[in-house]
Write a protein that holds these residues in place. Sequence first.
Motif, PDB file in Angstrom:
ATOM      1  N   PRO A 107       0.815  -1.240   0.000  1.00 43.49           N
ATOM      2  CA  PRO A 107       0.000   0.000   0.000  1.00 43.49           C
ATOM      3  C   PRO A 107       0.834   1.270   0.000  1.00 43.49           C
ATOM      4  CG  PRO A 107       0.041  -0.921   2.193  1.00 43.49           C
ATOM      5  CD  PRO A 107       0.766  -1.907   1.318  1.00 43.49           C
ATOM      6  N   TYR A 108       1.918   1.292  -0.783  1.00 42.81           N
ATOM      7  CA  TYR A 108       2.801   2.449  -0.808  1.00 42.81           C
ATOM      8  C   TYR A 108       3.143   2.834  -2.246  1.00 42.81           C
ATOM      9  CZ  TYR A 108       3.645   1.371   4.132  1.00 42.81           C
ATOM     10  OH  TYR A 108       3.485   1.115   5.468  1.00 42.81           O
ATOM     11  N   VAL A 109       3.396   4.127  -2.416  1.00 43.87           N
ATOM     12  CA  VAL A 109       4.087   4.647  -3.591  1.00 43.87           C
ATOM     13  C   VAL A 109       5.483   5.007  -3.136  1.00 43.87           C
ATOM     14  CG1 VAL A 109       4.250   6.611  -5.167  1.00 43.87           C
ATOM     15  CG2 VAL A 109       2.071   5.492  -4.813  1.00 43.87           C
ATOM     16  N   TYR A 110       6.483   4.651  -3.944  1.00 47.88           N
ATOM     17  CA  TYR A 110       7.866   4.837  -3.536  1.00 47.88           C
ATOM     18  C   TYR A 110       8.501   5.990  -4.309  1.00 47.88           C
ATOM     19  CZ  TYR A 110       7.129   0.161  -1.665  1.00 47.88           C
ATOM     20  OH  TYR A 110       6.629  -0.916  -0.987  1.00 47.88           O
ATOM     21  N   VAL A 111       9.304   6.754  -3.580  1.00 48.05           N
ATOM     22  CA  VAL A 111      10.098   7.827  -4.180  1.00 48.05           C
ATOM     23  C   VAL A 111      11.563   7.473  -3.957  1.00 48.05           C
ATOM     24  CG1 VAL A 111      10.530  10.306  -4.295  1.00 48.05           C
ATOM     25  CG2 VAL A 111       8.303   9.459  -3.522  1.00 48.05           C
ATOM     26  N   ILE A 112      12.338   7.486  -5.045  1.00 54.55           N
ATOM     27  CA  ILE A 112      13.758   7.155  -4.931  1.00 54.55           C
ATOM     28  C   ILE A 112      14.509   8.373  -4.381  1.00 54.55           C
ATOM     29  CG2 ILE A 112      15.838   6.407  -6.150  1.00 54.55           C
ATOM     30  CD1 ILE A 112      14.028   5.139  -8.257  1.00 54.55           C
ATOM     31  N   GLN A 113      15.103   8.194  -3.188  1.00 59.13           N
ATOM     32  CA  GLN A 113      15.869   9.276  -2.577  1.00 59.13           C
ATOM     33  C   GLN A 113      17.337   9.203  -2.967  1.00 59.13           C
ATOM     34  OE1 GLN A 113      18.307   9.199   0.050  1.00 59.13           O
ATOM     35  NE2 GLN A 113      18.456  11.440   0.195  1.00 59.13           N
ATOM     36  N   GLN A 114      17.824   7.969  -3.160  1.00 56.85           N
ATOM     37  CA  GLN A 114      19.238   7.782  -3.480  1.00 56.85           C
ATOM     38  C   GLN A 114      19.396   6.524  -4.320  1.00 56.85           C
ATOM     39  OE1 GLN A 114      22.289   7.973  -0.238  1.00 56.85           O
ATOM     40  NE2 GLN A 114      22.826   5.898  -0.908  1.00 56.85           N
TER      41      GLN A 114
ATOM     42  N   LEU B 189      15.188  -4.669 -20.703  1.00 55.01           N
ATOM     43  CA  LEU B 189      15.206  -3.431 -19.932  1.00 55.01           C
ATOM     44  C   LEU B 189      14.091  -2.506 -20.411  1.00 55.01           C
ATOM     45  CD1 LEU B 189      16.739  -1.687 -17.824  1.00 55.01           C
ATOM     46  CD2 LEU B 189      18.090  -0.785 -19.727  1.00 55.01           C
ATOM     47  N   ARG B 190      13.306  -1.984 -19.471  1.00 50.28           N
ATOM     48  CA  ARG B 190      12.194  -1.096 -19.819  1.00 50.28           C
ATOM     49  C   ARG B 190      12.392   0.333 -19.337  1.00 50.28           C
ATOM     50  NH1 ARG B 190       9.840  -3.032 -24.137  1.00 50.28           N
ATOM     51  NH2 ARG B 190       8.850  -5.061 -23.848  1.00 50.28           N
ATOM     52  N   ASP B 191      13.143   0.517 -18.247  1.00 49.16           N
ATOM     53  CA  ASP B 191      13.330   1.868 -17.730  1.00 49.16           C
ATOM     54  C   ASP B 191      14.444   1.853 -16.696  1.00 49.16           C
ATOM     55  OD1 ASP B 191      13.004   4.557 -17.360  1.00 49.16           O
ATOM     56  OD2 ASP B 191      10.892   4.466 -16.803  1.00 49.16           O
ATOM     57  N   VAL B 192      15.030   3.030 -16.479  1.00 45.79           N
ATOM     58  CA  VAL B 192      15.986   3.239 -15.398  1.00 45.79           C
ATOM     59  C   VAL B 192      15.531   4.487 -14.657  1.00 45.79           C
ATOM     60  CG1 VAL B 192      18.390   3.647 -14.763  1.00 45.79           C
ATOM     61  CG2 VAL B 192      17.855   2.257 -16.775  1.00 45.79           C
ATOM     62  N   ARG B 193      15.343   4.369 -13.344  1.00 48.06           N
ATOM     63  CA  ARG B 193      14.826   5.495 -12.570  1.00 48.06           C
ATOM     64  C   ARG B 193      15.792   5.848 -11.456  1.00 48.06           C
ATOM     65  NH1 ARG B 193       8.267   4.276 -12.516  1.00 48.06           N
ATOM     66  NH2 ARG B 193       8.115   4.158 -14.801  1.00 48.06           N
ATOM     67  N   GLY B 194      15.873   7.166 -11.188  1.00 48.38           N
ATOM     68  CA  GLY B 194      16.800   7.665 -10.199  1.00 48.38           C
ATOM     69  C   GLY B 194      16.142   8.617  -9.232  1.00 48.38           C
ATOM     70  N   GLU B 195      16.941   9.484  -8.599  1.00 49.48           N
ATOM     71  CA  GLU B 195      16.459  10.364  -7.542  1.00 49.48           C
ATOM     72  C   GLU B 195      15.223  11.150  -7.973  1.00 49.48           C
ATOM     73  OE1 GLU B 195      19.488  10.099  -8.580  1.00 49.48           O
ATOM     74  OE2 GLU B 195      20.890   9.810  -6.919  1.00 49.48           O
ATOM     75  N   GLY B 196      14.202  11.119  -7.129  1.00 48.35           N
ATOM     76  CA  GLY B 196      12.976  11.862  -7.378  1.00 48.35           C
ATOM     77  C   GLY B 196      11.951  11.129  -8.196  1.00 48.35           C
ATOM     78  N   ASP B 197      12.311   9.985  -8.798  1.00 47.05           N
ATOM     79  CA  ASP B 197      11.357   9.221  -9.602  1.00 47.05           C
ATOM     80  C   ASP B 197      10.432   8.399  -8.711  1.00 47.05           C
ATOM     81  OD1 ASP B 197      11.966  10.007 -12.192  1.00 47.05           O
ATOM     82  OD2 ASP B 197      13.663   8.630 -12.314  1.00 47.05           O
ATOM     83  N   LEU B 198       9.263   8.065  -9.261  1.00 44.33           N
ATOM     84  CA  LEU B 198       8.243   7.298  -8.547  1.00 44.33           C
ATOM     85  C   LEU B 198       8.265   5.840  -8.979  1.00 44.33           C
ATOM     86  CD1 LEU B 198       5.226   9.786  -8.867  1.00 44.33           C
ATOM     87  CD2 LEU B 198       6.779   9.540  -6.921  1.00 44.33           C
ATOM     88  N   LEU B 199       7.883   4.963  -8.060  1.00 42.74           N
ATOM     89  CA  LEU B 199       7.677   3.540  -8.328  1.00 42.74           C
ATOM     90  C   LEU B 199       6.348   3.131  -7.729  1.00 42.74           C
ATOM     91  CD1 LEU B 199      11.210   2.173  -7.300  1.00 42.74           C
ATOM     92  CD2 LEU B 199      10.387   2.520  -9.637  1.00 42.74           C
ATOM     93  N   GLY B 200       5.681   2.180  -8.376  1.00 40.32           N
ATOM     94  CA  GLY B 200       4.431   1.655  -7.834  1.00 40.32           C
ATOM     95  C   GLY B 200       3.200   2.432  -8.217  1.00 40.32           C
TER      96      GLY B 200
END
Length: 642
Positions: free
Chosen positions: A55-62, A78-89
């Motif tokens: 039950p969470y949305v994740y934000v990449i801090q590091q 490979l479909r995507d690469v996500r870094g600082e500030g990006d959302l997951l979920g």
Amino acid sequence: MKTASIAHRVVDFLRRWPPFQYFDDDELFALVGAGRVVFHERDEVVFMQGGRLKPYVYVIQQGAVRLSEQSEDGTEQLRDVRGEGDLLGTGRYLGIGEHIYTAHAESDVILYALPADAFWETVKRYPRASRFLATYFSIAILPSALELREERSDELRIGRRPVDWMSRPVDQPARPVTCVPGTAAREVARLLAERECEAAVVLDEQGAPLGVITPRLLSDRVASGRLPPDTPARELMRRVYAVAAPGLEAGDYLSQMLIRQTDHLVLTANGRLDGPFAGVLTRRDLTRVEGAAPLAIIEDMARAPRISELAALRAQAERVLAAGLTGPAATRWLAPMAGAFNAAVLRRAVGLVEGALAEQGLESPNLDHCWVFFGAAARNELFTRHDLDHGLIYDDPDPDHARSARAYFLELGRRVSAALAACGFVTSAKAISAGHPSACRSVREWERAFGNWIAEPIESCVYRATSMFDMRPVHGDCRLVDRLEQHIHGEEARHPRFVPLLLHDSMANLPPLTFFRGLVVDDEGDYTEVLDLQRATLQPVVDIARALALDCGQQLPTTLDRLQVLSPEDDEAALLIRETAAAFRTALYHRARTGYTTGTDGSRVDPAKLTRLEQNLLKSGFRTVLRLMEYTGRRYGLTPRR
């Protein structure tokens, strides 16, 4: 997140990134207070494809997270690469209860886990936050509860003068003076003067428009003494060759006025020549909606006495375009406007050069000829003054005069190309120019060239000439272009393998995958510092649309018009076409913006200078182009190259 100091650090981090930067402090602290911090070591699985969503949305801090999709045969892509500030979920907001990708920590990763339901309700209260979150999805699968208002974000607003007025419907204009074909010129003049009208329309017995008489026409032909005052209207009028329907948006009317070089449009009830007359729309009517400066610039271009004045007017036109470039949606109106400016410059340059040649005693061969645009200029997709592809088609001369005719038209082409250069147009090594023999030919020579490209596409290296299949007459005898286009479609019908080969070539290069830390990531995971918009988005769509238009035998001017010939068989395919149009306009906007700010053709963009919103919009376009390739490939039995 148990202490106030940790909460403040998290909030300070989130404020740097959309959509959180649009939330107020109380809501942001409430989200953080209900969340948690999650740590993953390098190469650790963050979540598995098919696993249940928490039950969470994740934000990449590091750190960085790689998203991969596993196929039925066990291979991963490979479909995507996500870094600082990006959302997951975020897939949960589409009603998806499982992860559609597997996420691996590419390095040590710190995630901020925020309550998904509270995040969703907060986003929906802020239009700019909703707009940003929408970039994580596609038009075809946008969450229904995510209401997007028609607002342009500050990140995208670069033009100084909005063009919102172009989307406003124009009120039904007042009916002007009407008359029958036998009405005398003096009577038409009296009616125009009494009613202070700008045009009189000559109607046939069924009430359909035949022609238009303006005060200027009366002045030039009757007041000047060239025609007597009792001349019937049928001999005085300027015949109507095209009409428009009432109730359209201002931008539609302005585009048609620019293309037709007129300051009025005849309207019929059904938008057809044989339809009942409904009115005349004039420049003054558009001025009531919002200024019609482009029409005045076109008019001044047509009268420019020297190339230097023409160059100044083209620079003024560019300032008008840049001022209206407020976002991707503005390209709908600005693209045909830019095309009309380019055509007006070419027409006037031709007139000035022909006059100079005549003064020098260089005799014209007196053959019908037509100036044409190729490529982006022909499709009304050229904003900058880079590579205005143009050519010349002339009627077949007698064999005895073929050499002299060719010499004259080549000299004319070289001088016109030089005049365009003096107007600020920049020509690259790949450009098409009427000053080169390959773009200055008799109509029979053009027919042979196109016939060879279509019959022997590989041997003739057709990939070097594909932009010539985009052809638009600009000045001269359009019948020559009609003849050539009929020949092209006849040859294409005789060689059915030509269109599949064009489509196959259009899928030779896949678009990039994503952006990461200001770099472009391709489908192999390799990084580059520059995004080539032409190669990534614009060219694949242009090439596919061109092949589709050739296959159906239709003469459709723009890339987005051509995509409609796909005739999608279901709603999902129809939405894909809409999404492709949005991706194309976004790329076209960024190319124009980059071109105007850097003085280049705009195709090479530095991702590090884009906002996160802009990056996400372009990244969504990459996915759309790939889906268009896959969709077109299924229809034609082709596979995009990987």
